[in-house]
Every structure is written in C-alpha cells, then in structure tokens.
Design a protein around this motif. Structure first.
Motif, PDB file in Angstrom:
ATOM      1  N   VAL A 165       0.826  -1.209   0.000  1.00 40.24           N
ATOM      2  CA  VAL A 165       0.000   0.000   0.000  1.00 40.24           C
ATOM      3  C   VAL A 165       0.857   1.254   0.000  1.00 40.24           C
ATOM      4  CG1 VAL A 165      -1.689   1.344   1.318  1.00 40.24           C
ATOM      5  CG2 VAL A 165      -1.960  -1.133   1.085  1.00 40.24           C
ATOM      6  N   ALA A 166       1.900   1.283   0.815  1.00 41.66           N
ATOM      7  CA  ALA A 166       2.719   2.498   0.943  1.00 41.66           C
ATOM      8  C   ALA A 166       3.332   2.935  -0.386  1.00 41.66           C
ATOM      9  CB  ALA A 166       3.788   2.298   2.012  1.00 41.66           C
ATOM     10  N   PRO A 167       4.056   2.069  -1.102  1.00 42.52           N
ATOM     11  CA  PRO A 167       4.619   2.521  -2.378  1.00 42.52           C
ATOM     12  C   PRO A 167       3.560   2.779  -3.446  1.00 42.52           C
ATOM     13  CG  PRO A 167       5.068   0.172  -2.050  1.00 42.52           C
ATOM     14  CD  PRO A 167       4.527   0.703  -0.769  1.00 42.52           C
ATOM     15  N   ALA A 168       2.473   2.003  -3.421  1.00 40.65           N
ATOM     16  CA  ALA A 168       1.405   2.217  -4.402  1.00 40.65           C
ATOM     17  C   ALA A 168       0.756   3.583  -4.198  1.00 40.65           C
ATOM     18  CB  ALA A 168       0.367   1.104  -4.291  1.00 40.65           C
ATOM     19  N   TRP A 169       0.568   3.978  -2.965  1.00 42.14           N
ATOM     20  CA  TRP A 169      -0.045   5.269  -2.676  1.00 42.14           C
ATOM     21  C   TRP A 169       0.860   6.419  -3.102  1.00 42.14           C
ATOM     22  CZ3 TRP A 169      -4.493   7.250  -2.324  1.00 42.14           C
ATOM     23  CH2 TRP A 169      -4.730   8.472  -1.683  1.00 42.14           C
ATOM     24  N   GLU A 170       2.142   6.266  -2.898  1.00 37.01           N
ATOM     25  CA  GLU A 170       3.081   7.310  -3.331  1.00 37.01           C
ATOM     26  C   GLU A 170       3.032   7.484  -4.843  1.00 37.01           C
ATOM     27  OE1 GLU A 170       4.924   9.481  -1.589  1.00 37.01           O
ATOM     28  OE2 GLU A 170       3.808   8.691   0.129  1.00 37.01           O
ATOM     29  N   LEU A 171       2.955   6.386  -5.561  1.00 36.89           N
ATOM     30  CA  LEU A 171       2.859   6.460  -7.022  1.00 36.89           C
ATOM     31  C   LEU A 171       1.542   7.119  -7.441  1.00 36.89           C
ATOM     32  CD1 LEU A 171       4.251   2.936  -7.949  1.00 36.89           C
ATOM     33  CD2 LEU A 171       5.304   5.121  -8.552  1.00 36.89           C
ATOM     34  N   THR A 172       0.469   6.758  -6.778  1.00 34.63           N
ATOM     35  CA  THR A 172      -0.836   7.338  -7.100  1.00 34.63           C
ATOM     36  C   THR A 172      -0.828   8.842  -6.882  1.00 34.63           C
ATOM     37  OG1 THR A 172      -2.033   5.290  -6.608  1.00 34.63           O
ATOM     38  CG2 THR A 172      -3.279   7.351  -6.472  1.00 34.63           C
ATOM     39  N   LYS A 173      -0.270   9.287  -5.772  1.00 32.60           N
ATOM     40  CA  LYS A 173      -0.216  10.723  -5.494  1.00 32.60           C
ATOM     41  C   LYS A 173       0.640  11.465  -6.514  1.00 32.60           C
ATOM     42  CE  LYS A 173       1.091  10.912  -1.202  1.00 32.60           C
ATOM     43  NZ  LYS A 173       1.378  11.584   0.088  1.00 32.60           N
ATOM     44  N   ALA A 174       1.628  10.763  -7.066  1.00 28.40           N
ATOM     45  CA  ALA A 174       2.495  11.371  -8.074  1.00 28.40           C
ATOM     46  C   ALA A 174       1.897  11.294  -9.476  1.00 28.40           C
ATOM     47  CB  ALA A 174       3.864  10.689  -8.058  1.00 28.40           C
ATOM     48  N   GLY A 175       0.711  10.682  -9.592  1.00 21.99           N
ATOM     49  CA  GLY A 175       0.066  10.565 -10.900  1.00 21.99           C
ATOM     50  C   GLY A 175       0.695   9.526 -11.799  1.00 21.99           C
ATOM     51  N   MET A 176       1.341   8.529 -11.211  1.00 26.19           N
ATOM     52  CA  MET A 176       2.039   7.502 -11.977  1.00 26.19           C
ATOM     53  C   MET A 176       1.418   6.134 -11.737  1.00 26.19           C
ATOM     54  SD  MET A 176       5.897   8.766 -11.001  1.00 26.19           S
ATOM     55  CE  MET A 176       6.660   7.351 -11.825  1.00 26.19           C
ATOM     56  N   LEU A 177       1.512   5.266 -12.737  1.00 24.57           N
ATOM     57  CA  LEU A 177       1.091   3.881 -12.603  1.00 24.57           C
ATOM     58  C   LEU A 177       2.317   2.988 -12.602  1.00 24.57           C
ATOM     59  CD1 LEU A 177      -2.003   3.679 -14.988  1.00 24.57           C
ATOM     60  CD2 LEU A 177      -2.011   3.788 -12.486  1.00 24.57           C
ATOM     61  N   SER A 178       2.332   2.030 -11.700  1.00 25.76           N
ATOM     62  CA  SER A 178       3.479   1.140 -11.569  1.00 25.76           C
ATOM     63  C   SER A 178       3.513   0.130 -12.708  1.00 25.76           C
ATOM     64  CB  SER A 178       3.418   0.407 -10.228  1.00 25.76           C
ATOM     65  OG  SER A 178       4.482  -0.516 -10.107  1.00 25.76           O
ATOM     66  N   ASP A 179       4.715  -0.306 -13.074  1.00 19.76           N
ATOM     67  CA  ASP A 179       4.844  -1.401 -14.033  1.00 19.76           C
ATOM     68  C   ASP A 179       4.998  -2.739 -13.321  1.00 19.76           C
ATOM     69  OD1 ASP A 179       7.373  -1.089 -13.004  1.00 19.76           O
ATOM     70  OD2 ASP A 179       8.332  -0.579 -14.916  1.00 19.76           O
ATOM     71  N   ASP A 180       4.981  -2.697 -11.973  1.00 15.48           N
ATOM     72  CA  ASP A 180       4.998  -3.923 -11.182  1.00 15.48           C
ATOM     73  C   ASP A 180       3.562  -4.402 -11.026  1.00 15.48           C
ATOM     74  OD1 ASP A 180       4.561  -5.187  -8.325  1.00 15.48           O
ATOM     75  OD2 ASP A 180       6.656  -5.572  -8.864  1.00 15.48           O
ATOM     76  N   PRO A 181       3.234  -5.637 -11.391  1.00 15.66           N
ATOM     77  CA  PRO A 181       1.829  -6.087 -11.376  1.00 15.66           C
ATOM     78  C   PRO A 181       1.191  -6.037  -9.995  1.00 15.66           C
ATOM     79  CG  PRO A 181       3.336  -7.922 -11.804  1.00 15.66           C
ATOM     80  CD  PRO A 181       4.143  -6.677 -11.922  1.00 15.66           C
ATOM     81  N   ILE A 182       1.956  -6.311  -8.947  1.00 10.09           N
ATOM     82  CA  ILE A 182       1.381  -6.283  -7.600  1.00 10.09           C
ATOM     83  C   ILE A 182       1.049  -4.853  -7.190  1.00 10.09           C
ATOM     84  CG2 ILE A 182       1.843  -6.706  -5.159  1.00 10.09           C
ATOM     85  CD1 ILE A 182       3.479  -9.132  -5.983  1.00 10.09           C
ATOM     86  N   LEU A 183       1.957  -3.921  -7.447  1.00 11.35           N
ATOM     87  CA  LEU A 183       1.703  -2.525  -7.093  1.00 11.35           C
ATOM     88  C   LEU A 183       0.611  -1.920  -7.967  1.00 11.35           C
ATOM     89  CD1 LEU A 183       5.265  -1.063  -6.353  1.00 11.35           C
ATOM     90  CD2 LEU A 183       3.556  -1.998  -4.770  1.00 11.35           C
ATOM     91  N   LEU A 184       0.557  -2.325  -9.229  1.00 15.07           N
ATOM     92  CA  LEU A 184      -0.491  -1.820 -10.113  1.00 15.07           C
ATOM     93  C   LEU A 184      -1.863  -2.296  -9.618  1.00 15.07           C
ATOM     94  CD1 LEU A 184      -1.418  -0.339 -12.636  1.00 15.07           C
ATOM     95  CD2 LEU A 184      -1.012  -2.450 -13.939  1.00 15.07           C
ATOM     96  N   GLU A 185      -1.947  -3.561  -9.237  1.00 19.93           N
ATOM     97  CA  GLU A 185      -3.203  -4.065  -8.675  1.00 19.93           C
ATOM     98  C   GLU A 185      -3.583  -3.289  -7.422  1.00 19.93           C
ATOM     99  OE1 GLU A 185      -4.608  -7.886  -6.088  1.00 19.93           O
ATOM    100  OE2 GLU A 185      -3.528  -8.343  -7.954  1.00 19.93           O
ATOM    101  N   THR A 186      -2.596  -3.011  -6.580  1.00 20.33           N
ATOM    102  CA  THR A 186      -2.859  -2.259  -5.357  1.00 20.33           C
ATOM    103  C   THR A 186      -3.384  -0.871  -5.684  1.00 20.33           C
ATOM    104  OG1 THR A 186      -1.067  -3.469  -4.255  1.00 20.33           O
ATOM    105  CG2 THR A 186      -1.863  -1.463  -3.182  1.00 20.33           C
ATOM    106  N   GLN A 187      -2.801  -0.211  -6.678  1.00 21.44           N
ATOM    107  CA  GLN A 187      -3.274   1.110  -7.087  1.00 21.44           C
ATOM    108  C   GLN A 187      -4.711   1.053  -7.598  1.00 21.44           C
ATOM    109  OE1 GLN A 187       0.482   2.123  -9.552  1.00 21.44           O
ATOM    110  NE2 GLN A 187      -0.294   4.128  -8.873  1.00 21.44           N
ATOM    111  N   GLU A 188      -5.016   0.034  -8.378  1.00 24.42           N
ATOM    112  CA  GLU A 188      -6.376  -0.098  -8.904  1.00 24.42           C
ATOM    113  C   GLU A 188      -7.378  -0.314  -7.774  1.00 24.42           C
ATOM    114  OE1 GLU A 188      -5.135  -2.177 -13.185  1.00 24.42           O
ATOM    115  OE2 GLU A 188      -5.815  -3.404 -11.493  1.00 24.42           O
ATOM    116  N   ARG A 189      -7.008  -1.137  -6.824  1.00 27.31           N
ATOM    117  CA  ARG A 189      -7.902  -1.403  -5.709  1.00 27.31           C
ATOM    118  C   ARG A 189      -8.090  -0.172  -4.827  1.00 27.31           C
ATOM    119  NH1 ARG A 189      -5.833  -7.034  -3.199  1.00 27.31           N
ATOM    120  NH2 ARG A 189      -7.507  -6.557  -1.687  1.00 27.31           N
TER     121      ARG A 189
END
Length: 472
Positions: free
Chosen positions: A397-421
């Motif tokens: 959750v922590a790294p996914a949230w940082e990416l979301t706040k920065a307006g970025m989508l992760s290329d890591d499938p687990i973090l991308l799923e976390t961002q979507e959720r």
C-alpha cells in the motif's frame, strides 16, 4: 407562495444536486474494469466513511492488530473526540454530499463515556451521516442504555447501528480472556444481540447489528460454524469477514496470512449455510477487495434480493441504478420518500411495471405469496447481508499510494493491482487539514503510525488512565 413552492420542490427532489455531483465524481475516478452493470459506487452510493485518530485506544489484545504500535499510548479524551469527529464529518459532507454511512471507529468506542459516545453520534447525524459504532462488544446493557437514553430517560435516537467484532484471535474479553475456539464466543455473540432486543422492548429503539470477524489460518475452518450460529441467533443483519493482512503493529503478526483469500472464506460461508450464496448482483468497488451478497432469510433459507440469472430481476437492478440511483431510502422520512418516488414515477411510469415484475419473480423464488405468510407472521423473514473484505498488506500500500499521489502507474503487477484497488476503495477517511480523502488501507498502512505518534504527544496517558489495550 412561489418561495414556498420552491422549498417544496427542493425538499421533494429525488436526488440532492450535491449527491448527484459527488456520485459523478466518484464514478469518474473508478478504474474502467470496475464500471460494471452491478457497480454501486458512483451510481447509487459514494461509499462508506470512517473516523480516524479520534480515540485510538483499545482494551483488548488481538493478533493481528491493525492499530499502530503507538495507538494504545494515547488516552481517550472526549473533547478531542468530539472536535475531530465534527471536523471530519463537516469535510465529508462538503466533499461527498449530504448523506452517507459512516463508522465511529478508531480504538474501542465503548471506552468513550456514554455522553461523549452519544454526542459523537449526534454530530455525525447533524452532518447527514448514518453512524455505526464499531466495537468489540464487551460492554454491559447499562452502558448501551446510557448512550441511547438522555438524562431524563428519553431515547436520543430512534435507531442505532453497531458493528461488533468477535473472534478467538482477540484476548482479554471478560469471561473468556483467551478463547481456544470460536464456539466459546457464541454465548457472547448472543448476549450482545440480546441487549438490543431488550433495548427495543423496553425503550422502542430499533437497531441494525453487523457481526465482524477477522480470518486467519487459525480460525478459517470455523467460519462455517460461526456463520450458521450467528445467522441462527436472529439479531444480526450482516455478517462480515475480513481475511487478515499485514497491517498495523507487526508485533501482533502471527504466521502466514496469505493462504486466506476471498474465495476461500466465501466457500466457508456457503458451507455454513449449506447453500450457494450469490454475490453477482451488486458490486461495491473492486471485487478483489469486496464481495457482497444482499438478501434475506426466509426461515433457514437465504435468498438474494436480485437473481441476475432472471431477466426481470436483472432488468430491475439496471433500472434502479438508472432512475433511483442516489435516492436516499434509509434516511428519509416515509412520507417525504413517497413524494420523491412519485416524482421519479411521473417521469418514469414504466417503473411500476418493472417493480411489479421484480416482486413477482422474487415471490416465485420464495415459493409463492403463501410461503411468505408464516415467516412474516412469526418474524422469520429478515434481511441478511454477507460480506468479505480483503485488506492489503502495508508493504504494498505504501509505495502504491506514493505512485498514485504522483500521478504515476506502476509497471509492477502487484503494485499496479494495489493502485487499482485503492482507486476503487469503498471506505474513505477524511483529512480536512490536508484536503484529502484517503482509502482505509492507506490510513492504516501509511498515516496511522505518524498520526498516533503525534497523538501520543497531544494526549499522553496519565497516571490514572487505563494502560491495558490491544497494542500495549
């Protein structure tokens, strides 16, 4: 005269413009994959809400514990609670419209004095929230009565809602401090529900009760038994199960949690009831986070409000979202609700036929109108909702949230799923000081630790404070 007519027109408007705007904003923010025909967010509801940082302290010890390590080093302070609840509810009303469901949650709500507890609920209602108190249920009827009744013995509320958490992973409950099985907790689950039966009998106050349970490999095999037992008690209208995640105080993590997921828990629920429980009709957020079955019990049989395999019922659901989405059913006085529905039907006369078609179909599934007579007369027809909510691990959750706040989508499938959720989260918490609404997983994984460090300085424990709790 014209001003009076305008007031009547505004009062009977089916959907408040602020609600309409909040729903549109919520729908626009959802990932494309969850914009399904059954999706509730953005079409009928903005989602649930919860308080944070208003009373972090708890007086049970649980493994796992979702509180941060400092939560139990903060004293319960009624003035702080009421001030923070008011600020958070005001912000939620401004951002999410005039009506929503909100949990009074943090630590253990019954550690608040009855007066402060009641005052917090009244504040939430003043801001258009339908409050639900979240508790471990280890309090007495005298406390409940003191919350619900004023100093003259008159009810402050016509109805109260409580979510009670019971599972054998909790330590310190009076009478059963270290339960070895879920079955040992059944008398306590029943006692809790019976307090509200008594409340209605003695004071006419209705209630809505939800039963919550954390699930780990230690008690997964007991979910079916808990389901059957709690449904049979009759006092609960919702059973909610939460597969454990690695969130909160890592000193309270025991073993491996990832073997328990939504599918596994759902199978146990079905085993407990001895039937299939359909969850296809209505979706709340991302199905990887939430699985919900809305329905009712007829004697010992559960039936969904909507069977999407039947055209008339599927069409009724779709028409409901299109024409009644956003109408506040639960918090509107009956006569006012009738006026709102009449206004809908004036522009949508076909709605009568759709509703009749749905009712006929449901009656056929039950076994005909005659099959309802006995259960209705004996009180054996009642609503029952089943929910499984899958939290996410803090390390994702922590790294996914940082990416979301920065307006970025992760290329890591687990973090991308976390961002979507996270983008489809049904449960939000307000931060008026920063102008943010954050998903609950972000609150618990990212924000709670620092928040409770600051609260520990603001509200330190005193020599007379209780020092027991979930994370001490």
């Amino acid at each position: 005269m014209f001003s009076a007519l305008r007031r009547v027109a505004a009062a009977t408007r089916p959907v408040d413009p602020r609600t309409r705007a909040a729903l549109a904003e919520r729908w626009a923010a959802l990932p494309d994959a969850v914009r399904t025909p059954g999706q509730t967010l953005g079409r009928h509801a903005v989602g649930c809400e919860g308080t944070h940082g208003v009373f972090p302290k708890c007086n049970l010890t649980c493994s796992p514990c979702y509180h941060s390590a400092d939560a139990n080093k903060v004293r319960v302070d009624g003035n702080h609670t009421l001030r923070e609840v008011a600020a958070q509810m005001k912000y939620l009303a401004a951002r999410r419209g005039p009506r929503a469901h909100a949990q009074l949650i943090g630590g253990e709500v019954s550690l608040l004095s009855p007066e402060d507890h009641a005052a917090a609920l009244l504040i939430m209602r003043e801001h258009g929230r339908e409050p639900m108190s979240f508790t471990h249920g280890d309090f007495d009827y005298d406390y409940l009565r003191a919350v619900v009744l004023d100093d003259r013995g008159n009810p402050r509320f016509g109805r109260v809602s409580y979510a009670a958490h019971f599972d054998k992973l909790m330590r310190g409950r009076r009478g059963v401090p270290r339960p070895r099985s879920e079955a040992e907790l059944h008398p306590y689950r029943r006692r809790f529900a019976e307090m509200f039966v008594r409340l209605r009998r003695e004071h006419g106050v209705k209630s809505y009760l939800a039963h919550n349970m954390t699930v780990t490999p230690d008690n997964l095999a007991e979910v079916g038994e808990v389901t059957a037992e709690v449904v049979g008690m009759g006092g609960y209208s919702m059973l909610s199960f939460q597969p454990a995640a690695f969130i909160g105080d890592d000193r309270r993590w025991r073993g491996e949690y990832r073997d328990v997921d939504i599918d596994t828990v759902w199978e146990q629920i079905e085993t407990g009831l001895g039937q299939t429980i359909s969850h296809d009709a209505v979706q709340f957020g991302d199905p990887r986070c939430n699985r919900t079955a809305l329905g009712f019990m007829v004697d010992d049989r559960w039936l969904p409000f909507v069977d999407v395999g039947i055209e008339a019922e599927r069409a009724a659901r779709d028409h409901f979202f299109t024409h009644l989405g956003g109408v506040n059913f639960g918090g509107t006085p009956p006569m006012l609700l009738v006026c709102k529905l009449i206004r809908v039907l004036v522009g949508y006369p076909r709605g009568v036929a759709v509703a009749v078609g749905w009712a006929r179909s449901v009656a056929r599934r039950i076994g005909g109108v005659r099959a309802l007579t006995g259960p209705l007369r004996l009180g054996r027809l009642r609503p029952m909702t089943f929910v499984v909510h899958q939290f996410m691990d803090a390390e994702n959750v922590a790294p996914a949230w940082e990416l979301t706040k920065a307006g970025m989508l992760s290329d890591d499938p687990i973090l991308l799923e976390t961002q979507e959720r996270l983008a489809a989260c049904t449960y939000s918490m307000a931060h008026p000081e920063t102008g943010e609404l954050v998903p609950a997983c972000v609150q618990h994984s990212v924000l709670d630790p620092q928040e409770n460090v600051e609260l520990r300085r603001l509200l330190p424990l005193t020599a007379t404070s209780s020092t027991g709790g979930c994370c001490s």
